[in-house]
Design a protein around this motif. Sequence first.
Motif, PDB file in Angstrom:
ATOM      1  N   VAL A 120       0.839  -1.198   0.000  1.00 33.85           N
ATOM      2  CA  VAL A 120       0.000   0.000   0.000  1.00 33.85           C
ATOM      3  C   VAL A 120       0.875   1.250   0.000  1.00 33.85           C
ATOM      4  O   VAL A 120       2.048   1.204   0.354  1.00 33.85           O
ATOM      5  CB  VAL A 120      -0.989   0.060   1.189  1.00 33.85           C
ATOM      6  CG1 VAL A 120      -2.069  -1.005   1.057  1.00 33.85           C
ATOM      7  CG2 VAL A 120      -0.261  -0.048   2.532  1.00 33.85           C
ATOM      8  N   GLU A 156      -0.423   3.250   5.072  1.00 38.16           N
ATOM      9  CA  GLU A 156       0.580   2.359   5.669  1.00 38.16           C
ATOM     10  C   GLU A 156       0.168   1.995   7.097  1.00 38.16           C
ATOM     11  O   GLU A 156       0.202   0.829   7.494  1.00 38.16           O
ATOM     12  CB  GLU A 156       1.959   3.043   5.679  1.00 38.16           C
ATOM     13  CG  GLU A 156       2.569   3.291   4.290  1.00 38.16           C
ATOM     14  CD  GLU A 156       2.116   4.604   3.645  1.00 38.16           C
ATOM     15  OE1 GLU A 156       1.070   5.158   4.070  1.00 38.16           O
ATOM     16  OE2 GLU A 156       2.798   5.080   2.716  1.00 38.16           O
ATOM     17  N   GLY A 159       7.547  -1.910  -1.488  1.00 36.58           N
ATOM     18  CA  GLY A 159       6.301  -1.160  -1.408  1.00 36.58           C
ATOM     19  C   GLY A 159       5.580  -1.104  -2.738  1.00 36.58           C
ATOM     20  O   GLY A 159       5.773  -1.977  -3.601  1.00 36.58           O
ATOM     21  N   ALA A 178       5.862   0.891  -5.177  1.00 37.03           N
ATOM     22  CA  ALA A 178       6.724   1.273  -6.314  1.00 37.03           C
ATOM     23  C   ALA A 178       6.000   2.129  -7.350  1.00 37.03           C
ATOM     24  O   ALA A 178       5.894   1.727  -8.516  1.00 37.03           O
ATOM     25  CB  ALA A 178       7.335   0.022  -6.963  1.00 37.03           C
ATOM     26  N   ASP A 227       6.893   4.457  -9.113  1.00 41.01           N
ATOM     27  CA  ASP A 227       7.706   4.791 -10.302  1.00 41.01           C
ATOM     28  C   ASP A 227       7.596   3.769 -11.420  1.00 41.01           C
ATOM     29  O   ASP A 227       7.828   4.102 -12.584  1.00 41.01           O
ATOM     30  CB  ASP A 227       9.186   5.018  -9.895  1.00 41.01           C
ATOM     31  CG  ASP A 227       9.797   3.831  -9.141  1.00 41.01           C
ATOM     32  OD1 ASP A 227       9.031   3.035  -8.552  1.00 41.01           O
ATOM     33  OD2 ASP A 227      11.035   3.701  -9.153  1.00 41.01           O
ATOM     34  N   ASN A 258       9.034  -7.063 -10.553  1.00 40.05           N
ATOM     35  CA  ASN A 258       9.444  -8.443 -10.330  1.00 40.05           C
ATOM     36  C   ASN A 258       8.470  -9.093  -9.331  1.00 40.05           C
ATOM     37  O   ASN A 258       8.334  -8.618  -8.208  1.00 40.05           O
ATOM     38  CB  ASN A 258      10.870  -8.463  -9.766  1.00 40.05           C
ATOM     39  CG  ASN A 258      11.472  -9.845  -9.755  1.00 40.05           C
ATOM     40  OD1 ASN A 258      10.762 -10.836  -9.751  1.00 40.05           O
ATOM     41  ND2 ASN A 258      12.793  -9.899  -9.747  1.00 40.05           N
TER      42      ASN A 258
HETATM   43  P1  NAD Z   1       9.299   0.814  -2.814  1.00 40.46           P
HETATM   44  O1  NAD Z   1       9.759  -0.462  -2.221  1.00 40.46           O
HETATM   45  O2  NAD Z   1       7.899   0.874  -3.280  1.00 40.46           O
HETATM   46  O3  NAD Z   1      10.251   1.177  -4.066  1.00 40.46           O
HETATM   47  C1  NAD Z   1      11.639   1.406  -3.919  1.00 40.46           C
HETATM   48  C2  NAD Z   1      12.364   1.146  -5.267  1.00 40.46           C
HETATM   49  O4  NAD Z   1      12.361  -0.259  -5.545  1.00 40.46           O
HETATM   50  C3  NAD Z   1      11.678   1.807  -6.467  1.00 40.46           C
HETATM   51  O5  NAD Z   1      12.653   2.270  -7.363  1.00 40.46           O
HETATM   52  C4  NAD Z   1      10.882   0.662  -7.087  1.00 40.46           C
HETATM   53  O6  NAD Z   1      10.673   0.787  -8.479  1.00 40.46           O
HETATM   54  C5  NAD Z   1      11.757  -0.551  -6.769  1.00 40.46           C
HETATM   55  N1  NAD Z   1      10.913  -1.750  -6.635  1.00 40.46           N
HETATM   56  C6  NAD Z   1      10.041  -1.999  -5.642  1.00 40.46           C
HETATM   57  N2  NAD Z   1       9.413  -3.169  -5.853  1.00 40.46           N
HETATM   58  C7  NAD Z   1       9.901  -3.674  -6.997  1.00 40.46           C
HETATM   59  C8  NAD Z   1       9.637  -4.858  -7.746  1.00 40.46           C
HETATM   60  N3  NAD Z   1       8.738  -5.766  -7.338  1.00 40.46           N
HETATM   61  N4  NAD Z   1      10.321  -5.038  -8.896  1.00 40.46           N
HETATM   62  C9  NAD Z   1      11.231  -4.146  -9.304  1.00 40.46           C
HETATM   63  N5  NAD Z   1      11.523  -3.013  -8.658  1.00 40.46           N
HETATM   64  C10 NAD Z   1      10.864  -2.771  -7.500  1.00 40.46           C
HETATM   65  O7  NAD Z   1       9.627   1.952  -1.752  1.00 40.46           O
HETATM   66  P2  NAD Z   1       9.207   3.515  -1.724  1.00 40.46           P
HETATM   67  O8  NAD Z   1       9.365   4.089  -3.073  1.00 40.46           O
HETATM   68  O9  NAD Z   1       9.933   4.080  -0.607  1.00 40.46           O
HETATM   69  O10 NAD Z   1       7.671   3.516  -1.322  1.00 40.46           O
HETATM   70  C11 NAD Z   1       6.593   3.642  -2.221  1.00 40.46           C
HETATM   71  C12 NAD Z   1       5.285   3.558  -1.442  1.00 40.46           C
HETATM   72  O11 NAD Z   1       5.131   2.250  -0.895  1.00 40.46           O
HETATM   73  C13 NAD Z   1       5.197   4.502  -0.256  1.00 40.46           C
HETATM   74  O12 NAD Z   1       3.888   4.948  -0.177  1.00 40.46           O
HETATM   75  C14 NAD Z   1       5.548   3.638   0.940  1.00 40.46           C
HETATM   76  O13 NAD Z   1       4.999   4.108   2.150  1.00 40.46           O
HETATM   77  C15 NAD Z   1       4.923   2.332   0.527  1.00 40.46           C
HETATM   78  N6  NAD Z   1       5.525   1.131   1.110  1.00 40.46           N
HETATM   79  C16 NAD Z   1       4.652   0.118   1.380  1.00 40.46           C
HETATM   80  C17 NAD Z   1       5.112  -1.102   1.832  1.00 40.46           C
HETATM   81  C18 NAD Z   1       4.137  -2.196   2.077  1.00 40.46           C
HETATM   82  O14 NAD Z   1       2.961  -2.046   1.802  1.00 40.46           O
HETATM   83  N7  NAD Z   1       4.568  -3.328   2.571  1.00 40.46           N
HETATM   84  C19 NAD Z   1       6.490  -1.288   2.009  1.00 40.46           C
HETATM   85  C20 NAD Z   1       7.364  -0.240   1.718  1.00 40.46           C
HETATM   86  C21 NAD Z   1       6.866   0.965   1.252  1.00 40.46           C
END
Ligand code: NAD
Length: 373
Positions: free
Chosen positions: A73, A84, A301, A303, A305, A313
């Motif tokens: 989320v 979160e 999270g 992601a 972007d 992945n």
């Molecule tokens: P994120 O983990 O979403 O992304 C960090 C980086 O890792 C980004 O560049 C993203 O593209 C890459 N990435 C993440 N998952 C990937 C995948 N499966 N395959 C390839 N690349 C991947 O962390 P963030 O950007 O700090 O957070 C984004 C949002 O997600 C925020 O709102 C945050 O609060 C939330 N968040 C949620 C959880 C959860 O629900 N468990 C965990 C972490 C962050």
Amino acid sequence: MYRIAVIPGDGVGPEVVQEGVKVLKVVGELHDLNFDLTYYPNGAKHYLKSGETLSEEQLEEMRNMNAVFFGAVGDPRVKPGILEKGILLKIRFYFDQYINLRPILSLPGLSCPLKGKTCKNIQFYVVRENTEDFYIGLGSRFKDKRNRAELNLSRELYEIKMDIELELKEENEIAYQIGLISRGGAKRVIRYAFELAERKNRRKVTLIDKANVMSDIYGLWRDVFDKVSREYKGISTDYQFVDNAAMQFVKDPGQYEVIVVPNLFGDVLTDLGAAIQGSIGTAASGNINPGRVSMFEPIHGSAPDIAGKGIANPIGAISACAMMLEELKEYDASDAIEKAIRSVILKGKVRTPDLEGMASTAEMGNAIIKELG
Ligand code: NAD
Ligand code: IPM
Ligand code: MN
């Protein structure tokens, strides 16, 4: 028959959960397991429409399930913390999921981002405490504009707050957030780390904290570790301050077997752990309470972007399904998923962009399913 709550959530959450569910269905057919999935719409869209994060009724319904499979989320349209805390942390706390098990197991065939290291050097488990420390939600901001009900304060406390605020100028604003460790809370998670070491044939448990500065909460944390460790004669111990640990993760990750770490430091270190084992996209976690409903999710999270592009992945989410089956004691089905993931990675033909490939989320999911069959 297993009843599973599925919460795809936001961003890439639904994309990777879809692959996890595909894998679960196939592994169910192959191993004679039945999964009754209940989908929950909670996340940004649901919140923006209804104002609801997650309701008491939904939580109560989940109480009767065997496990929760969670995506991620978080959405740029919603203020950080609402989803979160309102969804993910709500579930962790509601079911007292005091263990956050985060394996950092590099897969053979993946190139290691650390110079001179291979996957052989990165094979350990992080046990992150999951219901205490700085996550208990005890904090306040003076000059906070929220009303009494929103702040959940008694009339007396609210009046004191208003009195103080009358005197306080904007530029003097203060805020605080309190961390808490309880003897019982530390004991149960530290004990789990030692039990895990025995179960997984590991010979050392490393305790991480910042007891040299926050010597009250982490002093208690260390006392409990010392006491519990004496019960496990065959397992050696080590202590590290978290700043050194961050350095050691990069310099010498081969020294770790099992780590036990407080909630906040564990959050930070496991993103680092996920990166050194290959990619955050491949890392899984279990929010576990052995006697209650546990929840399994990728470490990453939503992601934003890369959301909507179909390139996330799904291995972290699929591997979370394997962890879920292990917790449900369906060891053969769990191993089968892990083996299929390993095989796809080792063959090296199907790789998502985070692993320097061109495959889509679905192509990766399908490749794993093909290996299962
Ligand atoms: P994120 O983990 O979403 O992304 C960090 C980086 O890792 C980004 O560049 C993203 O593209 C890459 N990435 C993440 N998952 C990937 C995948 N499966 N395959 C390839 N690349 C991947 O962390 P963030 O950007 O700090 O957070 C984004 C949002 O997600 C925020 O709102 C945050 O609060 C939330 N968040 C949620 C959880 C959860 O629900 N468990 C965990 C972490 C962050
Ligand atoms: C995680 C996440 C969560 C945490 C957030 C989204 C509440 O970063 O699961 O690692 O801090 O535990
Ligand atoms: Mn995190």
